[in-house]
Scaffold this motif. Sequence first.
Motif, PDB file in Angstrom:
ATOM      1  N   PRO A  59      -5.116  22.056  -7.810  1.00  0.00           N
ATOM      2  CA  PRO A  59      -3.507  22.073  -7.486  1.00  0.00           C
ATOM      3  C   PRO A  59      -2.677  21.423  -6.742  1.00  0.00           C
ATOM      4  CG  PRO A  59      -4.034  24.042  -8.520  1.00  0.00           C
ATOM      5  CD  PRO A  59      -5.612  23.968  -7.901  1.00  0.00           C
ATOM      6  N   LEU A  60      -3.021  21.856  -5.612  1.00  0.00           N
ATOM      7  CA  LEU A  60      -2.460  20.478  -4.060  1.00  0.00           C
ATOM      8  C   LEU A  60      -2.896  19.108  -5.112  1.00  0.00           C
ATOM      9  CD1 LEU A  60      -2.234  20.308  -2.105  1.00  0.00           C
ATOM     10  CD2 LEU A  60      -4.349  20.427  -0.854  1.00  0.00           C
ATOM     11  N   LEU A  61      -3.971  18.996  -5.384  1.00  0.00           N
ATOM     12  CA  LEU A  61      -4.903  17.658  -5.507  1.00  0.00           C
ATOM     13  C   LEU A  61      -3.611  16.611  -6.941  1.00  0.00           C
ATOM     14  CD1 LEU A  61      -8.247  17.521  -5.422  1.00  0.00           C
ATOM     15  CD2 LEU A  61      -6.837  16.587  -3.737  1.00  0.00           C
ATOM     16  N   ARG A  62      -3.649  17.930  -7.680  1.00  0.00           N
ATOM     17  CA  ARG A  62      -2.545  17.251  -8.718  1.00  0.00           C
ATOM     18  C   ARG A  62      -1.096  16.942  -8.777  1.00  0.00           C
ATOM     19  NH1 ARG A  62      -4.994  20.503 -11.931  1.00  0.00           N
ATOM     20  NH2 ARG A  62      -3.654  22.254 -11.489  1.00  0.00           N
ATOM     21  N   GLU A  63      -0.737  17.661  -7.960  1.00  0.00           N
ATOM     22  CA  GLU A  63       0.581  17.422  -7.341  1.00  0.00           C
ATOM     23  C   GLU A  63       0.996  16.416  -6.869  1.00  0.00           C
ATOM     24  OE1 GLU A  63       3.087  19.321  -8.442  1.00  0.00           O
ATOM     25  OE2 GLU A  63       1.948  20.887 -10.267  1.00  0.00           O
ATOM     26  N   VAL A  64      -0.051  16.402  -5.545  1.00  0.00           N
ATOM     27  CA  VAL A  64      -0.002  15.209  -4.664  1.00  0.00           C
ATOM     28  C   VAL A  64       0.710  14.170  -5.565  1.00  0.00           C
ATOM     29  CG1 VAL A  64      -0.444  14.044  -2.438  1.00  0.00           C
ATOM     30  CG2 VAL A  64      -0.195  16.241  -2.521  1.00  0.00           C
ATOM     31  N   LEU A  65      -1.084  13.550  -6.456  1.00  0.00           N
ATOM     32  CA  LEU A  65      -1.555  12.463  -7.587  1.00  0.00           C
ATOM     33  C   LEU A  65      -0.440  12.090  -8.374  1.00  0.00           C
ATOM     34  CD1 LEU A  65      -3.146  10.239  -7.176  1.00  0.00           C
ATOM     35  CD2 LEU A  65      -4.447  11.906  -8.857  1.00  0.00           C
ATOM     36  N   ALA A  66       0.702  12.965  -8.826  1.00  0.00           N
ATOM     37  CA  ALA A  66       2.065  13.399  -9.892  1.00  0.00           C
ATOM     38  C   ALA A  66       3.129  13.008  -9.015  1.00  0.00           C
ATOM     39  CB  ALA A  66       2.239  14.654 -10.343  1.00  0.00           C
ATOM     40  N   PHE A  67       2.983  12.814  -7.769  1.00  0.00           N
ATOM     41  CA  PHE A  67       4.268  12.840  -6.992  1.00  0.00           C
ATOM     42  C   PHE A  67       4.326  12.149  -6.429  1.00  0.00           C
ATOM     43  CE2 PHE A  67       6.404  13.034  -2.956  1.00  0.00           C
ATOM     44  CZ  PHE A  67       8.011  13.593  -3.525  1.00  0.00           C
ATOM     45  N   HIS A  68       3.045  10.960  -6.052  1.00  0.00           N
ATOM     46  CA  HIS A  68       2.921   9.857  -6.092  1.00  0.00           C
ATOM     47  C   HIS A  68       2.652   9.251  -7.114  1.00  0.00           C
ATOM     48  CE1 HIS A  68       3.792   9.932  -1.605  1.00  0.00           C
ATOM     49  NE2 HIS A  68       2.950  11.558  -1.833  1.00  0.00           N
ATOM     50  N   ASP A  69       3.010   9.379  -8.405  1.00  0.00           N
ATOM     51  CA  ASP A  69       2.744   8.463  -9.779  1.00  0.00           C
ATOM     52  C   ASP A  69       2.011   8.199  -9.487  1.00  0.00           C
ATOM     53  OD1 ASP A  69       5.857   8.659  -9.986  1.00  0.00           O
ATOM     54  OD2 ASP A  69       6.174   7.155  -8.905  1.00  0.00           O
ATOM     55  N   ASN A  71      -0.561   7.129  -7.547  1.00  0.00           N
ATOM     56  CA  ASN A  71      -0.954   6.262  -6.560  1.00  0.00           C
ATOM     57  C   ASN A  71      -1.759   6.902  -5.976  1.00  0.00           C
ATOM     58  OD1 ASN A  71      -1.345   4.658  -4.419  1.00  0.00           O
ATOM     59  ND2 ASN A  71       0.068   3.646  -4.797  1.00  0.00           N
ATOM     60  N   GLN A  72      -2.879   6.724  -6.268  1.00  0.00           N
ATOM     61  CA  GLN A  72      -4.599   7.290  -4.401  1.00  0.00           C
ATOM     62  C   GLN A  72      -3.846   7.295  -2.847  1.00  0.00           C
ATOM     63  OE1 GLN A  72      -7.994   6.815  -6.965  1.00  0.00           O
ATOM     64  NE2 GLN A  72      -7.234   7.861  -8.373  1.00  0.00           N
ATOM     65  N   SER A  73      -3.711   6.077  -2.346  1.00  0.00           N
ATOM     66  CA  SER A  73      -3.936   5.657  -1.684  1.00  0.00           C
ATOM     67  C   SER A  73      -3.002   6.233  -0.876  1.00  0.00           C
ATOM     68  CB  SER A  73      -3.218   3.598  -2.165  1.00  0.00           C
ATOM     69  OG  SER A  73      -5.213   2.828  -2.306  1.00  0.00           O
ATOM     70  N   ARG A  74      -1.223   6.416  -1.557  1.00  0.00           N
ATOM     71  CA  ARG A  74      -0.712   6.529  -1.130  1.00  0.00           C
ATOM     72  C   ARG A  74      -1.058   8.176  -1.236  1.00  0.00           C
ATOM     73  NH1 ARG A  74       4.393   4.013  -4.299  1.00  0.00           N
ATOM     74  NH2 ARG A  74       4.162   6.306  -4.742  1.00  0.00           N
ATOM     75  N   ALA A  75      -0.828   8.945  -2.553  1.00  0.00           N
ATOM     76  CA  ALA A  75      -1.952  10.502  -2.048  1.00  0.00           C
ATOM     77  C   ALA A  75      -2.452  10.846  -1.114  1.00  0.00           C
ATOM     78  CB  ALA A  75      -2.112  11.200  -3.739  1.00  0.00           C
ATOM     79  N   ALA A  76      -3.312   9.828  -0.722  1.00  0.00           N
ATOM     80  CA  ALA A  76      -4.987  10.500   0.051  1.00  0.00           C
ATOM     81  C   ALA A  76      -4.016   9.765   1.526  1.00  0.00           C
ATOM     82  CB  ALA A  76      -5.810   9.113  -0.571  1.00  0.00           C
ATOM     83  N   ALA A  77      -2.907   9.404   1.709  1.00  0.00           N
ATOM     84  CA  ALA A  77      -2.867   9.503   3.318  1.00  0.00           C
ATOM     85  C   ALA A  77      -1.668  11.055   3.070  1.00  0.00           C
ATOM     86  CB  ALA A  77      -1.676   8.254   2.808  1.00  0.00           C
ATOM     87  N   ASN A  82      -9.163   9.699   3.122  1.00  0.00           N
ATOM     88  CA  ASN A  82      -9.417   8.708   2.699  1.00  0.00           C
ATOM     89  C   ASN A  82      -9.383   8.856   1.554  1.00  0.00           C
ATOM     90  OD1 ASN A  82     -12.377   8.201   1.930  1.00  0.00           O
ATOM     91  ND2 ASN A  82     -12.940   8.516   3.898  1.00  0.00           N
ATOM     92  N   ARG A  83      -9.275   7.565   0.349  1.00  0.00           N
ATOM     93  CA  ARG A  83      -8.955   7.384  -0.162  1.00  0.00           C
ATOM     94  C   ARG A  83     -10.344   7.841  -1.773  1.00  0.00           C
ATOM     95  NH1 ARG A  83     -10.230   3.442  -4.580  1.00  0.00           N
ATOM     96  NH2 ARG A  83      -8.957   3.388  -6.258  1.00  0.00           N
ATOM     97  N   ALA A  84     -11.986   7.405  -1.046  1.00  0.00           N
ATOM     98  CA  ALA A  84     -12.702   7.569  -1.181  1.00  0.00           C
ATOM     99  C   ALA A  84     -13.078   9.253  -1.378  1.00  0.00           C
ATOM    100  CB  ALA A  84     -14.273   7.039  -0.780  1.00  0.00           C
ATOM    101  N   THR A  85     -12.712   9.896  -0.489  1.00  0.00           N
ATOM    102  CA  THR A  85     -12.673  11.309  -0.378  1.00  0.00           C
ATOM    103  C   THR A  85     -11.926  12.030  -1.253  1.00  0.00           C
ATOM    104  OG1 THR A  85     -13.381  11.349   2.200  1.00  0.00           O
ATOM    105  CG2 THR A  85     -12.941  13.819   0.761  1.00  0.00           C
ATOM    106  N   LEU A  86     -10.407  11.780  -1.615  1.00  0.00           N
ATOM    107  CA  LEU A  86      -9.755  11.815  -2.778  1.00  0.00           C
ATOM    108  C   LEU A  86     -10.437  11.688  -4.595  1.00  0.00           C
ATOM    109  CD1 LEU A  86      -6.860  13.361  -3.920  1.00  0.00           C
ATOM    110  CD2 LEU A  86      -5.490  11.009  -3.476  1.00  0.00           C
ATOM    111  N   ARG A  87     -10.906  10.607  -4.256  1.00  0.00           N
ATOM    112  CA  ARG A  87     -11.682  10.583  -5.684  1.00  0.00           C
ATOM    113  C   ARG A  87     -12.951  11.450  -5.753  1.00  0.00           C
ATOM    114  NH1 ARG A  87     -10.924   6.547  -8.973  1.00  0.00           N
ATOM    115  NH2 ARG A  87     -12.581   6.381  -9.693  1.00  0.00           N
ATOM    116  N   LYS A  88     -13.683  11.930  -4.753  1.00  0.00           N
ATOM    117  CA  LYS A  88     -14.659  12.870  -5.411  1.00  0.00           C
ATOM    118  C   LYS A  88     -13.682  13.502  -4.935  1.00  0.00           C
ATOM    119  CE  LYS A  88     -18.393  14.433  -2.183  1.00  0.00           C
ATOM    120  NZ  LYS A  88     -18.979  14.974  -0.904  1.00  0.00           N
ATOM    121  N   LYS A  89     -12.979  14.065  -4.592  1.00  0.00           N
ATOM    122  CA  LYS A  89     -12.653  15.870  -4.097  1.00  0.00           C
ATOM    123  C   LYS A  89     -11.625  15.702  -6.017  1.00  0.00           C
ATOM    124  CE  LYS A  89     -11.579  17.070   0.095  1.00  0.00           C
ATOM    125  NZ  LYS A  89     -12.190  18.213  -0.212  1.00  0.00           N
ATOM    126  N   LEU A  90     -11.098  14.585  -6.562  1.00  0.00           N
ATOM    127  CA  LEU A  90     -10.642  14.339  -8.079  1.00  0.00           C
ATOM    128  C   LEU A  90     -11.327  14.648  -8.855  1.00  0.00           C
ATOM    129  CD1 LEU A  90      -7.797  11.155  -7.596  1.00  0.00           C
ATOM    130  CD2 LEU A  90      -7.491  14.094  -8.141  1.00  0.00           C
TER     131      LEU A  90
END
Length: 96
Positions: A59-69, A71-77, A82-90
């Motif tokens: 839910p944390l990943l889903r909400e942060v990603l939705a908040f940033h429309d 945008n994986q780079s902004r969500a990861a920041a 980093n963005r690669a870690t975010l993609r792995k978790k997603l």
Amino acid sequence: MPVNVVRLPVTEAVRETPPSQSALGECVSRTVRRYLADIGDTACDEGLHALVIHEVEGPLLREVLAFHDGNQSRAAAVLGINRATLRKKLAAHGLL
């Protein structure tokens, strides 16, 4: 639970949240208390820490990603990863 043992309910009044705790921390405390009361002395197969992290991370990943429309780079920041870690978790949570 052994025979002749009675588990008394844990009330919010008995275990008040410290005033310095954040709303998020209070929510986690209340939910973990309820979960522990529900399972009693039953062992958690994967470990309580792993269970909580898994349940909260999606839910944390889903909400942060939705908040940033999306945008994986902004969500990861914002998440401090980093963005690669975010993609792995997603991917691990089926969110890609």
